[in-house]
Design an enzyme around this catalytic site. Sequence first.
Site, PDB file in Angstrom:
ATOM      1  N   ASP A  94      50.176  28.669  18.035  1.00 55.38           N
ATOM      2  CA  ASP A  94      51.428  29.725  17.941  1.00 55.38           C
ATOM      3  C   ASP A  94      50.595  30.992  17.069  1.00 55.38           C
ATOM      4  OD1 ASP A  94      54.218  28.579  18.882  1.00 55.38           O
ATOM      5  OD2 ASP A  94      53.213  27.000  17.673  1.00 55.38           O
ATOM      6  N   HIS A  97      50.442  33.741  18.463  1.00 58.64           N
ATOM      7  CA  HIS A  97      51.118  34.807  18.885  1.00 58.64           C
ATOM      8  C   HIS A  97      50.357  36.384  18.894  1.00 58.64           C
ATOM      9  CE1 HIS A  97      55.060  32.952  19.491  1.00 58.64           C
ATOM     10  NE2 HIS A  97      54.435  32.084  18.706  1.00 58.64           N
ATOM     11  N   ASP A 111      51.205  29.344  22.878  1.00 52.69           N
ATOM     12  CA  ASP A 111      51.424  30.752  22.078  1.00 52.69           C
ATOM     13  C   ASP A 111      50.396  31.202  21.522  1.00 52.69           C
ATOM     14  OD1 ASP A 111      54.120  30.432  23.265  1.00 52.69           O
ATOM     15  OD2 ASP A 111      55.020  30.387  21.227  1.00 52.69           O
ATOM     16  N   ASN A 161      55.802  28.855  25.398  1.00 50.64           N
ATOM     17  CA  ASN A 161      56.647  29.475  26.045  1.00 50.64           C
ATOM     18  C   ASN A 161      56.465  30.954  26.111  1.00 50.64           C
ATOM     19  OD1 ASN A 161      57.203  28.895  23.366  1.00 50.64           O
ATOM     20  ND2 ASN A 161      59.160  29.912  23.492  1.00 50.64           N
ATOM     21  N   HIS A 162      55.737  31.591  25.091  1.00 49.29           N
ATOM     22  CA  HIS A 162      55.304  32.701  25.085  1.00 49.29           C
ATOM     23  C   HIS A 162      54.457  33.241  26.208  1.00 49.29           C
ATOM     24  CE1 HIS A 162      57.593  34.990  21.765  1.00 49.29           C
ATOM     25  NE2 HIS A 162      58.098  33.393  21.642  1.00 49.29           N
ATOM     26  N   HIS A 206      53.278  21.770  23.942  1.00 50.96           N
ATOM     27  CA  HIS A 206      54.214  22.998  23.126  1.00 50.96           C
ATOM     28  C   HIS A 206      55.592  22.648  23.533  1.00 50.96           C
ATOM     29  CE1 HIS A 206      53.997  26.910  21.874  1.00 50.96           C
ATOM     30  NE2 HIS A 206      55.048  26.893  22.289  1.00 50.96           N
ATOM     31  N   HIS A 226      54.807  25.273  19.005  1.00 50.55           N
ATOM     32  CA  HIS A 226      56.267  25.538  19.288  1.00 50.55           C
ATOM     33  C   HIS A 226      56.969  25.930  17.987  1.00 50.55           C
ATOM     34  CE1 HIS A 226      59.327  27.025  21.466  1.00 50.55           C
ATOM     35  NE2 HIS A 226      60.176  25.795  21.837  1.00 50.55           N
ATOM     36  N   HIS A 263      57.220  26.501  14.232  1.00 51.74           N
ATOM     37  CA  HIS A 263      56.250  27.108  13.386  1.00 51.74           C
ATOM     38  C   HIS A 263      55.836  26.703  12.116  1.00 51.74           C
ATOM     39  CE1 HIS A 263      56.195  31.115  16.127  1.00 51.74           C
ATOM     40  NE2 HIS A 263      56.051  30.245  16.825  1.00 51.74           N
TER      41      HIS A 263
END
Length: 391
Positions: A8, A10, A49, A84-85, A156, A185, A187
Amino acid sequence: MLIAHMADTHLGYRQYNLSEREEDFYNAMHRAVDRIIEIGCDAVIHSGDLFEESKPSVRALINVRDAIERLAEEGIKFIAIAGNHDIVLRKDAIPPHALYKKIIFLTPKNPTYVYEDIFFAGLPYHSKAHSSVLLKYLQKLSIKANNYKRRILILHQAISKYFDLNYEIEFGDLPKNFHYYAMGHIHNRIVDRYGLGYLAYPGSLEIWKTSEIDDYKKHGKGFFVFNVEEMKIDKIDLEPRKFIRIVLDGEKYLRGVENPKCEPGAVVELKIKCKPENYSRIYEKILRDLKNALHIVIRREDKDSAKEIVIENRSIDELEREIIEEYMKGYSKKEIDFAVNILKYLKKGDIEEAKAFAEEFFDKLLNHEKSEKKVTAKAGNIKARTLDDFI
Ligand SMILES: [Mn+2]
């Protein structure tokens, strides 16, 4: 063997539309890479992510390239799955990870990787609608895993035990013959016992949502290092951007009873309860008192109607504009824009720029008024004519 486990990140996320926040996410990744090299890890697992979006900006792509290359130069493997991102839902579409030859990218077609005597199995994010498909894949991987001494599963997903509102897998449905469950997934930072060893969520490296503040205060932010032979987990802390939560009684605050402070550069989540007529005075005072903040998110609760008005993503600039708008009720948008801009120059002490801007504004205004007068004069002439002129 030492395996760093992160998730994650991002990368490319531009929180509050601030370039500083976009940079924070890149810097967090680079600091993690520094630490991974310092510690002397053999491999890195990224549990999804990696990017904020499946079509990342060039800046985000470059930052990942630099991170991957630095790890590769040290001979450190980078094993990743899509979250998923950064998943691409369209069939045959190529995920951004495919750009990097040095990423070992695990997919349903190629879900496994063996390094020395360690078996890595990983699958991309599966939505709840596809959880039965995911469980079938997991059964197959679980059987394959038995051929290896040490086994790591990379997923994830949200699991019922930690995310009871919106999960894709029941806790007990995960296969039980792995030594480390490298999750992404959620955080928050979680370490639990499961199967033959541990189930771990390292969490995000930066605060992606203000709802992560509580867990950050308790568990920090960063990544894990898993020592495969000793079956031990080390928690590596990184310093994310400071987030501060402040609750204020507006009227007390105006009387000087409450005195909020903030560290330079912090993001402040501010809850204010106050009477509507005091908003603008409170805002003004907040701007002075919290002028060190990078950004203020305000949630205000109306004392009279007891309803909460959430003002998300509010920058200092926007707050200032709101105050000016309140003072300039009845003025046109153009005039308010003028006041907002002139204030910006004056705040910077840029008198020359302010003068030039004001001159330009009044020039335009006067020219516009002249042409408007011409139009009304013409219209006046037409009115003066009689109907006979038109027949
Ligand atoms: Mn995420």
